[in-house]
Design a protein around this motif. Structure first.
Motif, PDB file in Angstrom:
ATOM      1  N   PRO A 115       0.828  -1.205   0.000  1.00 58.53           N
ATOM      2  CA  PRO A 115       0.000   0.000   0.000  1.00 58.53           C
ATOM      3  C   PRO A 115       0.870   1.266   0.000  1.00 58.53           C
ATOM      4  O   PRO A 115       1.979   1.274   0.549  1.00 58.53           O
ATOM      5  N   CYS A 116       0.351   2.326  -0.577  1.00 65.37           N
ATOM      6  CA  CYS A 116       1.100   3.590  -0.688  1.00 65.37           C
ATOM      7  C   CYS A 116       1.659   4.071   0.644  1.00 65.37           C
ATOM      8  O   CYS A 116       2.797   4.525   0.712  1.00 65.37           O
ATOM      9  N   TYR A 117       0.861   3.974   1.708  1.00 59.77           N
ATOM     10  CA  TYR A 117       1.330   4.503   2.994  1.00 59.77           C
ATOM     11  C   TYR A 117       2.550   3.745   3.504  1.00 59.77           C
ATOM     12  O   TYR A 117       3.369   4.308   4.230  1.00 59.77           O
ATOM     13  N   GLU A 118       2.726   2.500   3.116  1.00 59.75           N
ATOM     14  CA  GLU A 118       3.905   1.741   3.539  1.00 59.75           C
ATOM     15  C   GLU A 118       5.143   2.144   2.750  1.00 59.75           C
ATOM     16  O   GLU A 118       6.259   1.950   3.217  1.00 59.75           O
ATOM     17  N   LYS A 119       4.961   2.712   1.579  1.00 62.66           N
ATOM     18  CA  LYS A 119       6.092   3.113   0.733  1.00 62.66           C
ATOM     19  C   LYS A 119       6.477   4.579   0.922  1.00 62.66           C
ATOM     20  O   LYS A 119       7.546   4.990   0.498  1.00 62.66           O
ATOM     21  N   TYR A 120       5.604   5.342   1.545  1.00 63.13           N
ATOM     22  CA  TYR A 120       5.831   6.785   1.688  1.00 63.13           C
ATOM     23  C   TYR A 120       7.086   7.042   2.501  1.00 63.13           C
ATOM     24  O   TYR A 120       7.318   6.415   3.539  1.00 63.13           O
ATOM     25  N   ILE A 121       7.908   7.983   2.056  1.00 60.80           N
ATOM     26  CA  ILE A 121       9.194   8.263   2.694  1.00 60.80           C
ATOM     27  C   ILE A 121       9.055   9.189   3.904  1.00 60.80           C
ATOM     28  O   ILE A 121       9.822   9.107   4.842  1.00 60.80           O
ATOM     29  N   GLY A 122       8.062  10.056   3.903  1.00 59.52           N
ATOM     30  CA  GLY A 122       7.896  11.025   4.988  1.00 59.52           C
ATOM     31  C   GLY A 122       7.228  10.421   6.211  1.00 59.52           C
ATOM     32  O   GLY A 122       7.130   9.197   6.361  1.00 59.52           O
ATOM     33  N   ASN A 123       6.752  11.295   7.059  1.00 60.16           N
ATOM     34  CA  ASN A 123       6.068  10.860   8.283  1.00 60.16           C
ATOM     35  C   ASN A 123       4.604  10.553   7.975  1.00 60.16           C
ATOM     36  O   ASN A 123       3.964  11.266   7.212  1.00 60.16           O
ATOM     37  N   ILE A 124       4.105   9.512   8.590  1.00 58.04           N
ATOM     38  CA  ILE A 124       2.692   9.174   8.456  1.00 58.04           C
ATOM     39  C   ILE A 124       2.111   8.942   9.842  1.00 58.04           C
ATOM     40  O   ILE A 124       2.837   8.677  10.805  1.00 58.04           O
ATOM     41  N   HIS A 125       0.809   9.100   9.946  1.00 55.40           N
ATOM     42  CA  HIS A 125       0.142   8.790  11.208  1.00 55.40           C
ATOM     43  C   HIS A 125      -1.237   8.216  10.919  1.00 55.40           C
ATOM     44  O   HIS A 125      -1.836   8.479   9.883  1.00 55.40           O
ATOM     45  N   LYS A 126      -1.707   7.416  11.843  1.00 55.58           N
ATOM     46  CA  LYS A 126      -3.010   6.772  11.717  1.00 55.58           C
ATOM     47  C   LYS A 126      -4.065   7.733  12.250  1.00 55.58           C
ATOM     48  O   LYS A 126      -3.903   8.344  13.297  1.00 55.58           O
ATOM     49  N   ASP A 127      -5.153   7.878  11.505  1.00 59.16           N
ATOM     50  CA  ASP A 127      -6.259   8.762  11.884  1.00 59.16           C
ATOM     51  C   ASP A 127      -7.546   7.996  11.606  1.00 59.16           C
ATOM     52  O   ASP A 127      -8.059   8.031  10.488  1.00 59.16           O
ATOM     53  N   GLY A 128      -8.027   7.262  12.596  1.00 59.10           N
ATOM     54  CA  GLY A 128      -9.200   6.417  12.377  1.00 59.10           C
ATOM     55  C   GLY A 128      -8.858   5.346  11.355  1.00 59.10           C
ATOM     56  O   GLY A 128      -7.837   4.670  11.475  1.00 59.10           O
ATOM     57  N   PRO A 129      -9.670   5.239  10.301  1.00 57.03           N
ATOM     58  CA  PRO A 129      -9.398   4.209   9.297  1.00 57.03           C
ATOM     59  C   PRO A 129      -8.315   4.605   8.281  1.00 57.03           C
ATOM     60  O   PRO A 129      -7.941   3.806   7.436  1.00 57.03           O
ATOM     61  N   PHE A 130      -7.841   5.854   8.361  1.00 52.42           N
ATOM     62  CA  PHE A 130      -6.917   6.363   7.352  1.00 52.42           C
ATOM     63  C   PHE A 130      -5.489   6.484   7.856  1.00 52.42           C
ATOM     64  O   PHE A 130      -5.253   6.732   9.039  1.00 52.42           O
ATOM     65  N   TRP A 131      -4.553   6.346   6.943  1.00 55.54           N
ATOM     66  CA  TRP A 131      -3.171   6.751   7.154  1.00 55.54           C
ATOM     67  C   TRP A 131      -3.029   8.106   6.479  1.00 55.54           C
ATOM     68  O   TRP A 131      -3.530   8.314   5.378  1.00 55.54           O
ATOM     69  N   ARG A 132      -2.383   9.044   7.157  1.00 57.33           N
ATOM     70  CA  ARG A 132      -2.220  10.393   6.611  1.00 57.33           C
ATOM     71  C   ARG A 132      -0.740  10.762   6.514  1.00 57.33           C
ATOM     72  O   ARG A 132       0.058  10.318   7.319  1.00 57.33           O
ATOM     73  N   ASP A 133      -0.429  11.614   5.520  1.00 55.10           N
ATOM     74  CA  ASP A 133       0.955  12.043   5.322  1.00 55.10           C
ATOM     75  C   ASP A 133       1.256  13.301   6.117  1.00 55.10           C
ATOM     76  O   ASP A 133       0.434  13.758   6.930  1.00 55.10           O
ATOM     77  N   ASP A 134       2.429  13.879   5.890  1.00 57.13           N
ATOM     78  CA  ASP A 134       2.882  15.088   6.596  1.00 57.13           C
ATOM     79  C   ASP A 134       1.902  16.252   6.462  1.00 57.13           C
ATOM     80  O   ASP A 134       1.817  17.103   7.336  1.00 57.13           O
ATOM     81  N   ASN A 135       1.191  16.313   5.345  1.00 53.94           N
ATOM     82  CA  ASN A 135       0.248  17.403   5.098  1.00 53.94           C
ATOM     83  C   ASN A 135      -1.161  17.095   5.567  1.00 53.94           C
ATOM     84  O   ASN A 135      -2.065  17.897   5.394  1.00 53.94           O
ATOM     85  N   GLY A 136      -1.378  15.910   6.105  1.00 56.08           N
ATOM     86  CA  GLY A 136      -2.697  15.512   6.572  1.00 56.08           C
ATOM     87  C   GLY A 136      -3.558  14.837   5.519  1.00 56.08           C
ATOM     88  O   GLY A 136      -4.692  14.459   5.786  1.00 56.08           O
ATOM     89  N   ALA A 137      -3.023  14.695   4.313  1.00 57.00           N
ATOM     90  CA  ALA A 137      -3.774  14.039   3.247  1.00 57.00           C
ATOM     91  C   ALA A 137      -3.767  12.526   3.460  1.00 57.00           C
ATOM     92  O   ALA A 137      -2.740  11.955   3.827  1.00 57.00           O
ATOM     93  N   PHE A 138      -4.913  11.883   3.232  1.00 59.45           N
ATOM     94  CA  PHE A 138      -4.960  10.436   3.449  1.00 59.45           C
ATOM     95  C   PHE A 138      -4.476   9.674   2.220  1.00 59.45           C
ATOM     96  O   PHE A 138      -4.503  10.174   1.104  1.00 59.45           O
ATOM     97  N   PHE A 139      -4.018   8.471   2.481  1.00 60.51           N
ATOM     98  CA  PHE A 139      -3.518   7.591   1.428  1.00 60.51           C
ATOM     99  C   PHE A 139      -4.628   6.681   0.938  1.00 60.51           C
ATOM    100  O   PHE A 139      -5.457   6.220   1.722  1.00 60.51           O
ATOM    101  N   GLU A 140      -4.596   6.402  -0.345  1.00 57.13           N
ATOM    102  CA  GLU A 140      -5.471   5.374  -0.892  1.00 57.13           C
ATOM    103  C   GLU A 140      -4.918   4.019  -0.457  1.00 57.13           C
ATOM    104  O   GLU A 140      -3.753   3.899  -0.094  1.00 57.13           O
TER     105      GLU A 140
END
Length: 172
Positions: A115-140
């Motif tokens: 999944p994209c969130y596992e490949k993302y190089i920056g910081n991610i965090h879990k927000d309910g059912p979503f993984w979000r990037d440094d800007n708060g955008a969720f990953f597909e």
């Protein structure tokens, strides 16, 4: 059964050995009884690119040739590995979208289908059912944007693997 035509898409055209890669892909298509069309190698339906005329003119010719080649094809097999960043090549994405709009079958191949969130190089965090990037955008949830992974068959592997899936599905 008529010979299927495969449009070969991907960023390989930008690589120093792009011509050799295209020749190998076309030869592999022939091995399976299909015709491969690669923009790198051209096709009798295209026009010769006049690079001496300057960038914009050559770019228009390349664009028109690629559209013609897709129109001639039954399926598209595209390399959706990361290119100049962590997303697939933009031109390849356009070609997939255009081919889809023309009713073509889409096959793609990728080395890393996590999944994209596992490949993302920056910081991610879990927000309910979503993984979000440094800007708060969720990953597909797929290995790439859903506009690609939705209509296309995504194969973890190589061009050969995607071609073999297309051949198998044609025989079923």
């Amino acid at each position: 059964m008529s010979k299927k035509t495969v449009y070969i898409a991907g960023y390989e055209c930008f690589l120093p050995d792009g011509r050799e890669r295209a020749q190998r892909a076309v030869a592999l298509c022939e091995k399976y009884g299909w015709q491969g069309i690669s923009p790198v190698l051209g096709h009798e339906s295209g026009q010769e690119i006049d690079f001496s005329a300057g960038g914009p003119r050559a770019a228009r010719q390349i664009f028109q040739n690629n559209i013609n080649y897709i129109n001639l094809s039954d399926i598209i097999i595209a390399n959706i590995n990361n290119f100049r960043g962590w997303e697939p090549d933009g031109g390849t994405c356009f070609e997939l979208g255009y081919a889809f709009s023309q009713g073509k079958k889409l096959y793609t191949f990728i080395d890393d289908d996590r999944p994209c969130y596992e490949k993302y190089i920056g910081n991610i965090h879990k927000d309910g059912p979503f993984w979000r990037d440094d800007n708060g955008a969720f990953f597909e949830s797929g290995c790439c944007n859903l506009m690609i992974s939705g209509p296309a068959k995504v194969v973890r592997g190589t061009f050969r693997d995607a071609l073999e899936l297309a051949v198998k599905e044609r025989e079923e």
